[in-house]
Design a protein around this motif. Structure first.
Motif, PDB file in Angstrom:
ATOM      1  N   TYR A  79       0.817  -1.212   0.000  1.00 60.09           N
ATOM      2  CA  TYR A  79       0.000   0.000   0.000  1.00 60.09           C
ATOM      3  C   TYR A  79       0.856   1.269   0.000  1.00 60.09           C
ATOM      4  O   TYR A  79       0.328   2.359   0.077  1.00 60.09           O
ATOM      5  N   SER A  80       2.165   1.101  -0.078  1.00 60.25           N
ATOM      6  CA  SER A  80       3.071   2.253  -0.157  1.00 60.25           C
ATOM      7  C   SER A  80       3.563   2.509  -1.569  1.00 60.25           C
ATOM      8  O   SER A  80       4.338   3.437  -1.793  1.00 60.25           O
ATOM      9  N   LEU A  81       3.124   1.696  -2.538  1.00 60.24           N
ATOM     10  CA  LEU A  81       3.617   1.834  -3.902  1.00 60.24           C
ATOM     11  C   LEU A  81       3.187   3.156  -4.527  1.00 60.24           C
ATOM     12  O   LEU A  81       3.941   3.749  -5.304  1.00 60.24           O
ATOM     13  N   GLY A  82       1.986   3.599  -4.199  1.00 59.74           N
ATOM     14  CA  GLY A  82       1.546   4.898  -4.721  1.00 59.74           C
ATOM     15  C   GLY A  82       2.426   6.026  -4.216  1.00 59.74           C
ATOM     16  O   GLY A  82       2.787   6.948  -4.966  1.00 59.74           O
ATOM     17  N   PHE A  83       2.795   5.955  -2.939  1.00 62.29           N
ATOM     18  CA  PHE A  83       3.690   6.969  -2.369  1.00 62.29           C
ATOM     19  C   PHE A  83       5.050   6.948  -3.054  1.00 62.29           C
ATOM     20  O   PHE A  83       5.618   7.995  -3.385  1.00 62.29           O
ATOM     21  N   PHE A  84       5.585   5.744  -3.300  1.00 62.73           N
ATOM     22  CA  PHE A  84       6.883   5.640  -3.968  1.00 62.73           C
ATOM     23  C   PHE A  84       6.809   6.164  -5.400  1.00 62.73           C
ATOM     24  O   PHE A  84       7.778   6.740  -5.919  1.00 62.73           O
ATOM     25  N   SER A  85       5.664   5.971  -6.051  1.00 67.06           N
ATOM     26  CA  SER A  85       5.495   6.499  -7.401  1.00 67.06           C
ATOM     27  C   SER A  85       5.588   8.021  -7.403  1.00 67.06           C
ATOM     28  O   SER A  85       6.282   8.616  -8.239  1.00 67.06           O
ATOM     29  N   VAL A  86       4.885   8.657  -6.474  1.00 63.31           N
ATOM     30  CA  VAL A  86       4.910  10.120  -6.383  1.00 63.31           C
ATOM     31  C   VAL A  86       6.302  10.615  -6.003  1.00 63.31           C
ATOM     32  O   VAL A  86       6.797  11.613  -6.552  1.00 63.31           O
ATOM     33  N   LEU A  87       6.949   9.916  -5.056  1.00 62.14           N
ATOM     34  CA  LEU A  87       8.291  10.318  -4.625  1.00 62.14           C
ATOM     35  C   LEU A  87       9.281  10.234  -5.787  1.00 62.14           C
ATOM     36  O   LEU A  87      10.089  11.160  -5.997  1.00 62.14           O
ATOM     37  N   MET A 150      -0.714  -0.485  -9.756  1.00 61.97           N
ATOM     38  CA  MET A 150      -1.953  -0.834 -10.453  1.00 61.97           C
ATOM     39  C   MET A 150      -2.268  -2.321 -10.313  1.00 61.97           C
ATOM     40  O   MET A 150      -3.440  -2.704 -10.214  1.00 61.97           O
ATOM     41  N   LEU A 151      -1.239  -3.163 -10.284  1.00 58.67           N
ATOM     42  CA  LEU A 151      -1.475  -4.580 -10.034  1.00 58.67           C
ATOM     43  C   LEU A 151      -2.075  -4.793  -8.645  1.00 58.67           C
ATOM     44  O   LEU A 151      -3.006  -5.590  -8.468  1.00 58.67           O
ATOM     45  N   ARG A 152      -1.540  -4.086  -7.645  1.00 64.17           N
ATOM     46  CA  ARG A 152      -2.080  -4.206  -6.296  1.00 64.17           C
ATOM     47  C   ARG A 152      -3.525  -3.756  -6.243  1.00 64.17           C
ATOM     48  O   ARG A 152      -4.378  -4.414  -5.628  1.00 64.17           O
ATOM     49  N   VAL A 153      -3.829  -2.643  -6.898  1.00 61.84           N
ATOM     50  CA  VAL A 153      -5.214  -2.141  -6.919  1.00 61.84           C
ATOM     51  C   VAL A 153      -6.142  -3.154  -7.577  1.00 61.84           C
ATOM     52  O   VAL A 153      -7.255  -3.403  -7.088  1.00 61.84           O
ATOM     53  N   TYR A 154      -5.680  -3.781  -8.645  1.00 57.06           N
ATOM     54  CA  TYR A 154      -6.528  -4.743  -9.354  1.00 57.06           C
ATOM     55  C   TYR A 154      -6.761  -6.014  -8.531  1.00 57.06           C
ATOM     56  O   TYR A 154      -7.903  -6.456  -8.356  1.00 57.06           O
ATOM     57  N   PHE A 155      -5.694  -6.592  -8.005  1.00 55.14           N
ATOM     58  CA  PHE A 155      -5.823  -7.881  -7.319  1.00 55.14           C
ATOM     59  C   PHE A 155      -6.458  -7.753  -5.935  1.00 55.14           C
ATOM     60  O   PHE A 155      -6.914  -8.757  -5.377  1.00 55.14           O
ATOM     61  N   THR A 156      -6.478  -6.565  -5.362  1.00 50.00           N
ATOM     62  CA  THR A 156      -7.168  -6.373  -4.083  1.00 50.00           C
ATOM     63  C   THR A 156      -8.583  -5.844  -4.270  1.00 50.00           C
ATOM     64  O   THR A 156      -9.284  -5.594  -3.286  1.00 50.00           O
ATOM     65  N   GLY A 157      -8.998  -5.661  -5.524  1.00 49.73           N
ATOM     66  CA  GLY A 157     -10.360  -5.193  -5.792  1.00 49.73           C
ATOM     67  C   GLY A 157     -10.599  -3.745  -5.429  1.00 49.73           C
ATOM     68  O   GLY A 157     -11.756  -3.336  -5.257  1.00 49.73           O
ATOM     69  N   SER A 158      -9.527  -2.959  -5.341  1.00 48.31           N
ATOM     70  CA  SER A 158      -9.690  -1.563  -4.931  1.00 48.31           C
ATOM     71  C   SER A 158     -10.237  -0.672  -6.036  1.00 48.31           C
ATOM     72  O   SER A 158     -10.492   0.505  -5.805  1.00 48.31           O
ATOM     73  N   TYR A 159     -10.408  -1.228  -7.235  1.00 46.67           N
ATOM     74  CA  TYR A 159     -10.939  -0.449  -8.356  1.00 46.67           C
ATOM     75  C   TYR A 159     -12.466  -0.434  -8.392  1.00 46.67           C
ATOM     76  O   TYR A 159     -13.067   0.265  -9.213  1.00 46.67           O
ATOM     77  N   LYS A 160     -13.090  -1.177  -7.488  1.00 48.53           N
ATOM     78  CA  LYS A 160     -14.536  -1.314  -7.522  1.00 48.53           C
ATOM     79  C   LYS A 160     -15.233  -0.075  -6.969  1.00 48.53           C
ATOM     80  O   LYS A 160     -14.604   0.811  -6.394  1.00 48.53           O
ATOM     81  N   GLU A 161     -16.542  -0.024  -7.169  1.00 51.87           N
ATOM     82  CA  GLU A 161     -17.350   1.102  -6.683  1.00 51.87           C
ATOM     83  C   GLU A 161     -17.096   1.352  -5.199  1.00 51.87           C
ATOM     84  O   GLU A 161     -17.014   0.412  -4.420  1.00 51.87           O
ATOM     85  N   PRO A 162     -16.882   2.610  -4.761  1.00 53.43           N
ATOM     86  CA  PRO A 162     -17.058   3.865  -5.510  1.00 53.43           C
ATOM     87  C   PRO A 162     -15.751   4.422  -6.063  1.00 53.43           C
ATOM     88  O   PRO A 162     -15.645   5.621  -6.301  1.00 53.43           O
ATOM     89  N   ARG A 163     -14.741   3.577  -6.264  1.00 56.39           N
ATOM     90  CA  ARG A 163     -13.426   4.065  -6.655  1.00 56.39           C
ATOM     91  C   ARG A 163     -13.113   3.797  -8.122  1.00 56.39           C
ATOM     92  O   ARG A 163     -11.956   3.846  -8.538  1.00 56.39           O
ATOM     93  N   GLU A 164     -14.131   3.508  -8.938  1.00 52.37           N
ATOM     94  CA  GLU A 164     -13.871   3.172 -10.331  1.00 52.37           C
ATOM     95  C   GLU A 164     -13.366   4.357 -11.147  1.00 52.37           C
ATOM     96  O   GLU A 164     -12.563   4.198 -12.077  1.00 52.37           O
TER      97      GLU A 164
END
Length: 264
Positions: A79-87, A150-164
């Motif tokens: 869950y820190s991959l997004g932070f590393f991307s921005v950094l 993006m792989l983490r978001v997909y495999f954890t289902g974090s792309y589902k409503e309301p975050r689509e």
């Protein structure tokens, strides 16, 4: 917020009654001074009220529903991959801005001025070799982190409503990141850059209907030259940074409003 005149309050006496540290005293004194003139406390209360109204409207996460320790997810490595991307993006942006002081986007000469400027950065500029290496590795780390994110978001289902919608925004961001990398790859204007650009022209021409128009717009024609290098430079330095930075801010803002999504 009322427009009626507020009752005067003896702030100095109030401050003396409180057992405050010197830092707290200075901060509150400055805040009182500014508030008397600009009424910023009223606007801060409006923002606080708006924040809680928005927060109450958002769906609760799994950890909020069951009173779990929500901080667990912030420290979970994936869950820190997004932070590393921005950094990595910030490091690439800062190092790229410093490289821009020495780079010349010109295809004239043999070898070209662009290639000579990159060679000068590597050999003559103090810490130039390290600066270019930092820029290159930061860009590669950013792409890897974005892809894994993006792989983490997909495999954890974090792309589902309301975050689509934020998922779609993430797809746009990774696409723009690849364009970012491609335009930067062409800037040294060496053999690798030239043939990468030639492949790009061929791919554009192979696109039905809009192929020739796309090649003319992005590469300045069907053969590579000065127009191609200038277009890549403008995209890499002036257009993409502002677009990507704005979309990242929007992406992070949506995450802040919705909260971090736990696995479904």
């Amino acid at each position: 917020m009322s427009l009626e005149k507020q009752d005067d309050f003896d702030h100095r006496t109030w401050l003396k009654r409180k057992d405050l540290t010197p830092i707290e005293t200075v901060f509150l004194t400055a805040l009182i001074y500014i508030d008397k003139r600009l009424r910023i406390v009223d606007y801060l209360e409006l923002l606080e009220d708006a924040y809680y109204k928005v927060n109450l409207q958002m769906p609760k996460s799994h950890t909020e529903q069951y009173d779990l320790d929500n901080k667990f997810w912030y420290w979970y490595p994936l869950y820190s991959l997004g932070f590393f991307s921005v950094l990595a993006y910030i490091v690439a942006a800062v190092s790229g801005a410093l490289l821009g002081f020495y780079y010349s986007p010109s295809a004239a000469g043999e070898p070209t001025v662009a290639y000579q400027s990159v060679k000068m950065i590597m050999q003559d500029v103090q810490f130039g070799y390290a600066l270019r290496s930092i820029h290159r590795w930061a860009a590669q780390i950013m792409m890897a982190a974005v892809f894994l994110h993006m792989l983490r978001v997909y495999f954890t289902g974090s792309y589902k409503e309301p975050r689509e919608l934020n998922w779609l925004l993430g797809i746009i961001l990774i696409s723009l990141s690849m364009v970012f990398g491609y335009t930067g790859y062409l800037l040294p204007w060496n053999q690798l850059a030239f043939w990468a650009g030639q492949i790009g022209v061929e791919m554009a021409l192979a696109t039905p209907i809009v192929g020739e128009w796309g090649a003319q717009l992005l590469f300045g024609g069907f053969t590579l030259g000065q127009a191609t290098l200038v277009r890549m430079y403008i995209l890499h330095v002036f257009i993409l940074p502002f677009v990507v930075t704005s979309l990242i801010a929007l992406h992070v803002g949506i995450v802040w409003v919705q909260g971090i999504a736990e696995p479904h």
